[in-house]
Enzyme design. Structure first.
Site, PDB file in Angstrom:
ATOM      1  N   SER A 117       0.820  -1.177  -0.073  1.00 43.30           N
ATOM      2  CA  SER A 117       0.003   0.031  -0.020  1.00 43.30           C
ATOM      3  C   SER A 117       0.770   1.235   0.022  1.00 43.30           C
ATOM      4  O   SER A 117       0.533   2.323  -0.566  1.00 43.30           O
ATOM      5  CB  SER A 117      -0.950  -0.039   1.397  1.00 43.30           C
ATOM      6  OG  SER A 117      -0.248  -0.199   2.544  1.00 43.30           O
ATOM      7  N   HIS A 142      -2.106  -8.754   2.260  1.00 42.32           N
ATOM      8  CA  HIS A 142      -1.664  -7.503   2.725  1.00 42.32           C
ATOM      9  C   HIS A 142      -2.832  -7.418   3.845  1.00 42.32           C
ATOM     10  O   HIS A 142      -3.220  -8.009   4.598  1.00 42.32           O
ATOM     11  CB  HIS A 142      -1.492  -6.426   1.656  1.00 42.32           C
ATOM     12  CG  HIS A 142      -0.616  -5.296   2.234  1.00 42.32           C
ATOM     13  ND1 HIS A 142      -0.351  -4.924   3.468  1.00 42.32           N
ATOM     14  CD2 HIS A 142      -0.844  -4.020   1.577  1.00 42.32           C
ATOM     15  CE1 HIS A 142       0.132  -3.830   3.477  1.00 42.32           C
ATOM     16  NE2 HIS A 142      -0.104  -2.996   2.424  1.00 42.32           N
ATOM     17  N   HIS A 158       5.606 -12.529   7.654  1.00 43.28           N
ATOM     18  CA  HIS A 158       5.880 -11.185   7.420  1.00 43.28           C
ATOM     19  C   HIS A 158       7.105 -11.146   6.590  1.00 43.28           C
ATOM     20  O   HIS A 158       7.959 -11.841   6.542  1.00 43.28           O
ATOM     21  CB  HIS A 158       6.120 -10.211   8.663  1.00 43.28           C
ATOM     22  CG  HIS A 158       5.976  -8.854   8.354  1.00 43.28           C
ATOM     23  ND1 HIS A 158       6.667  -8.082   7.698  1.00 43.28           N
ATOM     24  CD2 HIS A 158       4.723  -8.060   8.279  1.00 43.28           C
ATOM     25  CE1 HIS A 158       6.439  -6.676   7.437  1.00 43.28           C
ATOM     26  NE2 HIS A 158       5.051  -6.664   8.052  1.00 43.28           N
ATOM     27  N   ARG A 167       3.061  -4.415  17.076  1.00 38.28           N
ATOM     28  CA  ARG A 167       1.696  -3.938  17.001  1.00 38.28           C
ATOM     29  C   ARG A 167       0.655  -4.926  17.387  1.00 38.28           C
ATOM     30  O   ARG A 167      -0.578  -4.863  17.888  1.00 38.28           O
ATOM     31  CB  ARG A 167       1.184  -3.623  15.204  1.00 38.28           C
ATOM     32  CG  ARG A 167       2.067  -2.503  14.915  1.00 38.28           C
ATOM     33  CD  ARG A 167       1.929  -2.471  13.272  1.00 38.28           C
ATOM     34  NE  ARG A 167       2.330  -3.664  12.508  1.00 38.28           N
ATOM     35  CZ  ARG A 167       2.171  -3.771  11.160  1.00 38.28           C
ATOM     36  NH1 ARG A 167       1.495  -3.001  10.538  1.00 38.28           N
ATOM     37  NH2 ARG A 167       2.464  -4.846  10.601  1.00 38.28           N
ATOM     38  N   ASP A 223      -2.468  -8.140  11.695  1.00 42.62           N
ATOM     39  CA  ASP A 223      -3.672  -8.516  11.364  1.00 42.62           C
ATOM     40  C   ASP A 223      -4.353  -9.543  12.037  1.00 42.62           C
ATOM     41  O   ASP A 223      -5.429  -9.974  12.245  1.00 42.62           O
ATOM     42  CB  ASP A 223      -3.753  -8.938   9.936  1.00 42.62           C
ATOM     43  CG  ASP A 223      -3.169  -7.671   8.907  1.00 42.62           C
ATOM     44  OD1 ASP A 223      -3.875  -6.675   9.311  1.00 42.62           O
ATOM     45  OD2 ASP A 223      -2.482  -7.906   8.025  1.00 42.62           O
TER      46      ASP A 223
HETATM   47  N1  HAX Z   1       1.216 -19.646   6.486  1.00 47.17           N
HETATM   48  C1  HAX Z   1       1.806 -20.519   5.541  1.00 47.17           C
HETATM   49  N2  HAX Z   1       2.599 -20.341   4.918  1.00 47.17           N
HETATM   50  C2  HAX Z   1       3.409 -19.258   4.968  1.00 47.17           C
HETATM   51  C3  HAX Z   1       2.793 -18.185   5.695  1.00 47.17           C
HETATM   52  C4  HAX Z   1       1.878 -18.341   6.525  1.00 47.17           C
HETATM   53  N3  HAX Z   1       1.486 -17.645   7.300  1.00 47.17           N
HETATM   54  N4  HAX Z   1       3.787 -17.198   5.662  1.00 47.17           N
HETATM   55  C5  HAX Z   1       4.782 -17.472   4.734  1.00 47.17           C
HETATM   56  N5  HAX Z   1       4.466 -18.786   4.153  1.00 47.17           N
HETATM   57  C6  HAX Z   1       5.012 -19.488   3.314  1.00 47.17           C
HETATM   58  C7  HAX Z   1       4.962 -18.665   1.746  1.00 47.17           C
HETATM   59  O1  HAX Z   1       3.591 -18.768   1.327  1.00 47.17           O
HETATM   60  C8  HAX Z   1       6.253 -19.191   1.011  1.00 47.17           C
HETATM   61  O2  HAX Z   1       5.715 -20.410   0.400  1.00 47.17           O
HETATM   62  P1  HAX Z   1       6.214 -20.970  -1.032  1.00 47.17           P
HETATM   63  O3  HAX Z   1       7.678 -21.095  -0.714  1.00 47.17           O
HETATM   64  O4  HAX Z   1       5.442 -22.095  -1.210  1.00 47.17           O
HETATM   65  O5  HAX Z   1       5.771 -19.566  -2.025  1.00 47.17           O
HETATM   66  C9  HAX Z   1       7.217 -19.450   2.145  1.00 47.17           C
HETATM   67  O6  HAX Z   1       6.557 -19.477   3.361  1.00 47.17           O
HETATM   68  C10 HAX Z   1       8.008 -18.231   2.191  1.00 47.17           C
HETATM   69  O7  HAX Z   1       7.605 -17.078   2.590  1.00 47.17           O
HETATM   70  P2  HAX Z   1       8.242 -15.954   3.235  1.00 47.17           P
HETATM   71  O8  HAX Z   1       9.565 -15.434   2.701  1.00 47.17           O
HETATM   72  O9  HAX Z   1       8.463 -16.478   4.823  1.00 47.17           O
HETATM   73  O10 HAX Z   1       7.203 -14.819   3.530  1.00 47.17           O
HETATM   74  P3  HAX Z   1       7.075 -13.767   2.333  1.00 47.17           P
HETATM   75  O11 HAX Z   1       7.863 -12.453   2.503  1.00 47.17           O
HETATM   76  O12 HAX Z   1       7.003 -14.370   0.906  1.00 47.17           O
HETATM   77  O13 HAX Z   1       5.309 -13.322   2.372  1.00 47.17           O
HETATM   78  C11 HAX Z   1       3.667 -12.913   3.750  1.00 47.17           C
HETATM   79  C12 HAX Z   1       5.190 -12.558   3.679  1.00 47.17           C
HETATM   80  C13 HAX Z   1       3.181 -11.669   4.899  1.00 47.17           C
HETATM   81  C14 HAX Z   1       3.033 -12.463   2.525  1.00 47.17           C
HETATM   82  C15 HAX Z   1       3.421 -14.096   4.255  1.00 47.17           C
HETATM   83  O14 HAX Z   1       4.020 -14.665   5.481  1.00 47.17           O
HETATM   84  C16 HAX Z   1       1.981 -14.696   4.387  1.00 47.17           C
HETATM   85  O15 HAX Z   1       1.362 -15.006   3.392  1.00 47.17           O
HETATM   86  N6  HAX Z   1       1.355 -14.481   5.432  1.00 47.17           N
HETATM   87  C17 HAX Z   1      -0.250 -14.654   5.778  1.00 47.17           C
HETATM   88  C18 HAX Z   1      -0.955 -13.509   5.184  1.00 47.17           C
HETATM   89  C19 HAX Z   1      -0.874 -12.393   6.246  1.00 47.17           C
HETATM   90  O16 HAX Z   1      -1.070 -12.439   7.312  1.00 47.17           O
HETATM   91  N7  HAX Z   1      -0.852 -11.316   5.464  1.00 47.17           N
HETATM   92  C20 HAX Z   1      -0.691 -10.003   6.323  1.00 47.17           C
HETATM   93  C21 HAX Z   1       0.814  -9.441   6.438  1.00 47.17           C
HETATM   94  C22 HAX Z   1       1.005  -8.383   7.083  1.00 47.17           C
HETATM   95  C23 HAX Z   1       0.561  -7.047   6.364  1.00 47.17           C
HETATM   96  O17 HAX Z   1       0.982  -6.638   5.200  1.00 47.17           O
HETATM   97  N8  HAX Z   1      -0.551  -6.741   6.868  1.00 47.17           N
HETATM   98  O18 HAX Z   1      -1.250  -5.522   6.135  1.00 47.17           O
END
Ligand code: HAX
Length: 469
Positions: A274, A304, A350, A359, A405
């Protein structure tokens, strides 16, 4: 007939006059310097020092990029300027050097203990801590800018109820473009040195109007328009006003929650979707309305901001499935079921953080203070005990700890704001404080249009082969 530049100047002057009338009864407020006056005084020296910094050190190599980063969402590449906040993987967010507990302790606040978004906005934009008078002045200025144009109201009222609240939010923000002082000034040929002034006016107008936009969406989608008669209270602070427009009256605890919520979600440095999208679109000199709407379209994504809605839906499914069994085994099974079905655990992980999000902790402390025995809070706490272990065992995520979140929805549920699809709109209202303050700085410092380099995979293969020779 007025020229566009004259029209813009006239509108700024009339806002000032309106403010003077509003504050003339209160000497302290009249004496306090406004945010704009303060910013106008301090930014030229900061802009000059940035110019000098670039001139002296522009050729210093600050980072190297790996191929995996090009394919991996540009994670960690040091290539964005963002003044308001920096995120440390372990410690979490610092707003102009202050942690969340320090913001709470050191900045003026309205209620019993929670920080407030007005004083955070002041800090983010200027790097200085406002006085209580300045915070109140800013509060009143934002409330004075709250009225929506009729076409935005008509537009919102005409949208189908099943259009997601974040889509409605984005549409309403874009519709405010018709009143953009920045766009009008640009079209009238304003000097680039004055961009920040017009961006400032749009950003403060937009911040002032966001609670009314959010509340109208809430009222139309979930309450058959029954809250649409509510008008902003020109004497209330931002958090209290938002609570009031959402129909939560005489509930100081909920006002406190709104203040806390709006402050802690405001800014998380510049690389998140964002923030980056707002900054990117603004770099083309699109107005703050168009830029912020772009950021909100990104916040609406489930990885996000929409994660706050996903968390609630996931919790409810779990609660229904286990019928009150919050044992370790039951939670572990549900976590594994989620992971094994190829989904993420919402609210965990994250891109930058490698510890529990502060937070999350701030919200947990709020819950512990006000409703430690609430069933849903107990469930969230129980999951917190088990999910990091399960995610670590799965071995994929780099961060098995909860993010912001994971906790926000539970607080809202407790006070009766139960409509989870609305939650990302609240996040969006808060995020405006961070991304819009940076947008003003972008224009004041004359930051360039963004244009990183892209290659096709074939071209990257050529590049790698050449480097490896
Ligand atoms: N559950 C399961 N698997 C997860 C995970 C979770 N909560 N978080 C990361 N992973 C997985 C990823 O999908 C990725 O898998 P692949 O190799 O198969 O693609 C692997 O672990 C490595 O990911 P990462 O490097 O640890 O995390 P990223 O930086 O790629 O992504 C995210 C960060 C926040 C998008 C990710 O942790 C996620 O999808 N979390 C769940 C959704 C969420 O809570 N989003 C909000 C984040 C905070 C925010 O922005 N708020 O607005």
């Amino acid at each position: 007939m007025l020229s566009s530049t004259q029209a813009v100047k006239k509108s700024s002057v009339s806002i000032l006059k309106q403010q003077t009338r509003l504050f003339s009864k209160n000497n302290n407020l009249l004496q306090a310097k406004s945010l704009k006056e303060t910013f106008k005084e301090i930014y030229p020296a900061k802009a000059a020092s940035i110019k000098q910094f670039k001139k002296e050190y522009g050729d210093v190599v600050i980072d190297q990029v790996k191929l995996s980063q090009a394919y991996g969402g540009m994670r960690g590449i040091k290539s964005l300027v963002w003044e308001g906040s920096v995120l440390d993987p372990v410690e979490g967010i610092r707003f102009r050097g202050l942690t969340i507990p320090e913001v709470t302790e050191q900045l003026p606040k309205f209620g019993a203990g929670s920080p407030c978004p007005e004083s955070l906005l002041w800090l983010l934009l200027t790097g200085e801590k406002p006085s209580m008078e300045q915070t109140k002045l800013l509060s009143k200025e934002l409330a004075a800018r709250s009225e929506l144009p009729q076409h935005t109201i008509d537009l919102l009222d005409a949208l189908p109820k099943d259009l997601h609240p974040m889509a409605q939010f984005s549409i309403a923000v874009v519709s405010l473009e018709s009143d953009s002082k920045f766009s009008k000034a640009y079209a009238a040929g304003v000097n680039k040195k004055e961009y920040w002034d017009h961006a400032y006016e749009d950003c403060l107008d937009l911040l002032g109007k966001l609670p009314a936009i959010g509340a109208r969406i809430y009222s139309n989608v979930f309450h058959d328009g029954k809250l649409n008669h509510l008008k902003a209270d020109l004497n209330a602070d931002y958090g209290k006003n938002l609570a009031h427009l959402l129909g939560f009256e005489n509930n100081e605890e909920f006002n406190e929650l709104m203040r806390l919520y709006l402050t802690i979600h405001a800014d998380h440095e510049g690389g998140n979707v964002s923030a980056h999208a707002t900054h990117l679109v603004g770099s083309a000199l699109s107005s703050p309305y168009l830029s912020f709407a772009a950021g909100m379209n990104g916040l609406a994504g489930p990885l996000h901001g929409r994660a706050n809605q996903e968390v609630l839906e996931w919790l409810f499914k779990f609660r229904d499935a286990v019928k009150g069994d919050y044992s370790k085994e039951s939670i572990e099974k549900y976590l594994w079921d989620t992971l094994n079905s190829g989904r993420v655990i919402p609210g965990y992980g994250h891109a930058v953080l490698r510890k529990t999000d502060p937070r999350y902790t701030a919200q947990r402390e709020f819950a512990l203070k006000h409703f430690p025995d609430y069933d849903l809070f107990k469930l969230v706490s129980a999951i917190y005990q088990i999910a990091p272990e399960v995610l670590t065992k799965q071995g994929k995520t780099k961060n098995p700890w909860p993010n912001v979140d994971s906790h926000s929805g539970v607080l809202l549920q407790y006070y009766g704001l139960t409509e989870a699809p609305f939650y990302t709109v609240l996040f969006g209202i808060s995020r405006a404080f961070g991304v819009l303050s940076q947008l003003i700085l972008d224009r004041a410092y004359g930051l360039a249009i963004e244009r990183p380099k892209s290659f096709s995979t074939d071209k990257f293969k050529e590049l790698v082969a050449k480097i490896q020779k």
